[in-house]
Scaffold this active site. Structure first.
Site, PDB file in Angstrom:
ATOM      1  CG  HIS A   1      -0.342   2.348  -9.168  1.00  0.00           C
ATOM      2  ND1 HIS A   1      -0.516   1.618  -7.885  1.00  0.00           N
ATOM      3  CD2 HIS A   1      -1.458   3.087  -9.530  1.00  0.00           C
ATOM      4  CE1 HIS A   1      -1.760   2.270  -7.441  1.00  0.00           C
ATOM      5  NE2 HIS A   1      -2.286   3.111  -8.267  1.00  0.00           N
TER       6      HIS A   1
ATOM      7  CG  LEU B   1       9.723 -17.365  -3.750  1.00  0.00           C
ATOM      8  CD1 LEU B   1      10.199 -17.173  -2.144  1.00  0.00           C
ATOM      9  CD2 LEU B   1      10.057 -15.926  -4.446  1.00  0.00           C
TER      10      LEU B   1
ATOM     11  CG  ASP C   1      -2.075   0.699   0.877  1.00  0.00           C
ATOM     12  OD1 ASP C   1      -2.455   1.557   0.000  1.00  0.00           O
ATOM     13  OD2 ASP C   1      -2.750   1.005   2.062  1.00  0.00           O
TER      14      ASP C   1
END
Ligand code: IPE
Ligand code: IPE
Ligand code: MG
Length: 255
Positions: free
Chosen positions: A54, A148, A37
């Site tokens: 962004h 991962l 965020d």
């Protein structure tokens, strides 16, 4: 006891306390989930359009993922777009979807080489078809990787996830007695994966925003004021250090 002997005893007892404290540290988290965020605020502080925030946010992914791997983390779950984020202006939503497409185009090969297995958490419907295809390709392409697991929560909502699980259980004709917590977990988007140990939220908001509301039931939360594009390997190390000093009781008592 001579002075040296008593000093020796004292030093021995001090160092055993220190090692007991060290022993008490939790092992590093196996599964970290992040509410990324603060992109908008990061851009605003620089007089830039929100989309620039962004973009900076997606550019931050590479270093954070690498750092997670270096800490021995096995699963990373990223909150990229919520079922509520459709409420944003169309221009921002379209820009975000485009950024995600570019991200996959640019990073897929490198992620694959590093052994990352990509998964999607959320509803594919409503995601622009071009992005849907890229997501499906990325999942397929990386499915055998084991270094991962990277879960991308995109058009993800914790409530939608629980509703979807219930619908599928009904559609498959499960009987009431079959519906246990374990069955529910199996029907969630995160099927087969352990719950997150640590959930990080950047930019100082103290709320869950519909993220992993089932899986996060006993996660440790770490909230930092740092905005997502500024959250670097040092900040990650800090979060993990905080986590390792916690005491997880799961409702029981101290061991
Ligand atoms: C998080 O940054 C990214 C998404 C929700 C897609 P925000 O866009 O929410 O940034 P703020 O909260 O406005 O600063
Ligand atoms: C949560 O952030 C969603 C993502 C990070 C993708 P928001 O910025 O959408 O959350 P709220 O609206 O502040 O709760
Ligand atoms: Mg926000």
């Amino acid at each position: 006891m001579t002075l040296t002997a008593s000093l020796k005893t004292r030093i021995a007892s001090l160092s055993s306390t220190a090692s007991a404290e060290k022993d008490a540290l939790l092992p590093p988290p196996q599964h970290i989930a992040i509410i990324m965020d603060g992109n908008g605020r990061w851009a605003k502080a620089r007089n830039l359009p929100r989309l620039a925030g962004h973009r900076a946010g997606t550019e931050n992914l590479r270093r954070v993922l690498r750092a997670c791997k270096n800490h021995g983390v096995k699963i990373v779950t990223l909150y990229a777009f919520s079922t509520e984020n459709w409420r944003r202006p169309a221009e921002e939503v379209e820009g975000l979807m485009k950024l995600l497409e570019t991200y996959i185009d640019r990073e897929l090969e490198a992620l694959h080489r590093e052994g990352v297995q990509i998964r999607h958490l959320g509803r594919l419907e409503r995601i622009p078809p071009a992005l849907q295809r890229k997501i499906q390709h990325a999942i397929e392409y990386t499915r055998n990787n084991t270094e991962l697991i990277l879960n991308v929560a995109l058009n993800y909502g914790g409530r939608a996830e629980i509703v979807d699980a219930a619908r599928r259980m009904l559609a498959e004709g499960l009987r009431p007695e079959d519906v246990t917590e374990a069955t529910f977990s199996r029907y969630l988007y995160t099927t087969g994966l352990p719950d997150p140990d640590l959930i990080i939220r950047t930019s100082g908001e103290y709320r869950v925003s519909n993220f992993l509301i089932w899986q996060g039931a006993y996660a440790e939360y770490y909230i930092t004021e740092v905005l997502w594009p500024d959250f670097d390997e040092k900040e990650l190390a800090k979060a993990i250090e905080h986590y390792r000093r916690r005491e997880r009781r799961f409702g029981g008592l101290k061991a």
